[in-house]
Design a protein around this motif. Structure first.
Motif, PDB file in Angstrom:
ATOM      1  N   SER A 105       2.589   1.644  -3.317  1.00 35.45           N
ATOM      2  CA  SER A 105       1.630   2.092  -4.329  1.00 35.45           C
ATOM      3  C   SER A 105       1.417   3.594  -4.252  1.00 35.45           C
ATOM      4  O   SER A 105       1.371   4.289  -5.285  1.00 35.45           O
ATOM      5  N   GLU A 106       1.291   4.117  -3.053  1.00 32.45           N
ATOM      6  CA  GLU A 106       1.097   5.560  -2.897  1.00 32.45           C
ATOM      7  C   GLU A 106       2.267   6.339  -3.482  1.00 32.45           C
ATOM      8  O   GLU A 106       2.079   7.309  -4.237  1.00 32.45           O
ATOM      9  N   ARG A 152       5.012  11.569  -4.772  1.00 31.73           N
ATOM     10  CA  ARG A 152       5.239  12.530  -3.690  1.00 31.73           C
ATOM     11  C   ARG A 152       6.522  12.214  -2.932  1.00 31.73           C
ATOM     12  O   ARG A 152       7.027  11.094  -2.952  1.00 31.73           O
ATOM     13  N   TYR A 188       2.386   5.842  -7.463  1.00 30.69           N
ATOM     14  CA  TYR A 188       1.285   6.469  -8.192  1.00 30.69           C
ATOM     15  C   TYR A 188       1.337   7.989  -8.123  1.00 30.69           C
ATOM     16  O   TYR A 188       0.952   8.675  -9.070  1.00 30.69           O
ATOM     17  N   THR A 189       1.790   8.529  -7.001  1.00 28.25           N
ATOM     18  CA  THR A 189       1.735   9.981  -6.821  1.00 28.25           C
ATOM     19  C   THR A 189       3.062  10.678  -7.055  1.00 28.25           C
ATOM     20  O   THR A 189       3.094  11.861  -7.393  1.00 28.25           O
ATOM     21  N   GLY A 213       0.804  -1.210   0.000  1.00 27.43           N
ATOM     22  CA  GLY A 213       0.000   0.000   0.000  1.00 27.43           C
ATOM     23  C   GLY A 213       0.841   1.267   0.000  1.00 27.43           C
ATOM     24  O   GLY A 213       0.557   2.221  -0.741  1.00 27.43           O
ATOM     25  N   ARG A 214       1.869   1.295   0.834  1.00 26.99           N
ATOM     26  CA  ARG A 214       2.729   2.474   0.902  1.00 26.99           C
ATOM     27  C   ARG A 214       3.522   2.653  -0.390  1.00 26.99           C
ATOM     28  O   ARG A 214       3.681   3.767  -0.889  1.00 26.99           O
TER      29      ARG A 214
END
Length: 283
Positions: free
Chosen positions: A182-183, A189, A186-187, A179-180
């Motif tokens: 993926s964040e 950031r 995808y972003t 999950g982390r």
């Protein structure tokens, strides 16, 4: 070294790196620790086609280096690495056709392969900007020491590319979780230093003025440990990603039996019996 070993076998498999003269970054060896310094501080240490290729070739060569037992990678100045140079890599890529683009992406992937296949543990010392390919180099290292002010960004998404670059979709989820990862992928950031520690991307957060010295100290401790065994630990951490538990247990049994044949194993026992600290020699 065993004097009965055929000299041609040694010559073909022991290639010292202390005297290596790097052209596109700095390289030195201090007491068994090889130190790579990405050295373009005025541009936050970006990579070029030439530095990618030379880093790949150096890490491939380190597979055979008998005088380097651990490695530190860091950036000159207050930043680690800003990724591929916008003008020297990104711009020229726009005009290339598929065969040449694939040649480039395979070369960058081969750098990660070389880092994972060299037996020496790699410690990344990360301060300031750690972006794009710089974040990948940090990811491909075995241990990561950072600072609170560091900013790690897998920013491929922000330049119109997929997050699956240089093994990121394989390795990053294993370090920080699906999950982390993926964040971040995808972003694009930035991951701050304290958050990177909380997520498990950093092993430790240090003060900016001491992060490099702490990384060198950690690498030095590893370089003076049971380095033959450490190399096998790195190999198994890599290979066991593709194993079931039964295969992994059997493989580890074989590796551990091999380590029990080393003189370092005997040194550790005799030092323990004498209530002394073992002095390992890597054999």
């Amino acid at each position: 070294m065993n004097q009965n070993i055929d000299a041609s076998l040694v010559a073909g498999n022991h290639k010292p790196c202390a005297g290596y003269q790097a052209e596109n970054f700095l390289w030195e060896v201090r007491d068994r620790v090889g130190i790579v310094t990405l050295n373009r501080p005025e541009r936050k240490n970006p990579l070029t086609f030439a530095s990618y290729a030379e880093l790949r070739d150096l890490f491939q060569r380190l597979r055979y280096a008998d005088d380097v037992k651990a490695i530190v990678v860091h950036g000159a100045g207050d930043n680690f690495c800003s990724g591929g140079d916008v003008h020297e890599i990104i711009g020229p890529l726009i005009g290339l056709k598929a065969p040449e683009l694939l040649m480039f992406t395979r070369m960058t992937g081969d750098l990660v392969k070389a880092m994972r296949h060299c037996p020496q543990p790699i410690v990344a010392s990360i301060d300031g900007v750690c972006a794009g390919a710089g974040a990948i180099i940090a990811m491909a290292s075995d241990l990561r020491l950072g600072t609170s002010r560091s900013k790690t960004a897998f920013l491929f998404n922000r330049v119109g590319l997929a997050g699956c670059d240089m093994g990121a979709c394989n390795m990053l989820p294993r370090i920080i979780g699906q999950g982390r990862a993926s964040e971040l992928l995808y972003t694009g950031r930035s991951l701050g230093g304290d958050e990177a520690l909380a997520w498990g991307f950093f092993n430790r957060v240090c003060a900016p003025e001491s992060v490099l010295s702490e990384a060198v100290k950690l690498a030095n401790d590893l370089a003076h440990g049971p380095t033959f065994a450490n190399g096998l630990t790195k190999t198994m951490l890599h290979q066991e990603w593709n194993m079931g538990i039964d295969e992994a247990i059997e493989s580890e049994a074989q590796v551990q039996a091999l380590c029990m044949l080393t003189e370092d194993f005997g040194r550790a026992y005799h030092a323990f019996a004498a209530k002394q600290k073992p002095v390992f020699e890597g054999n």
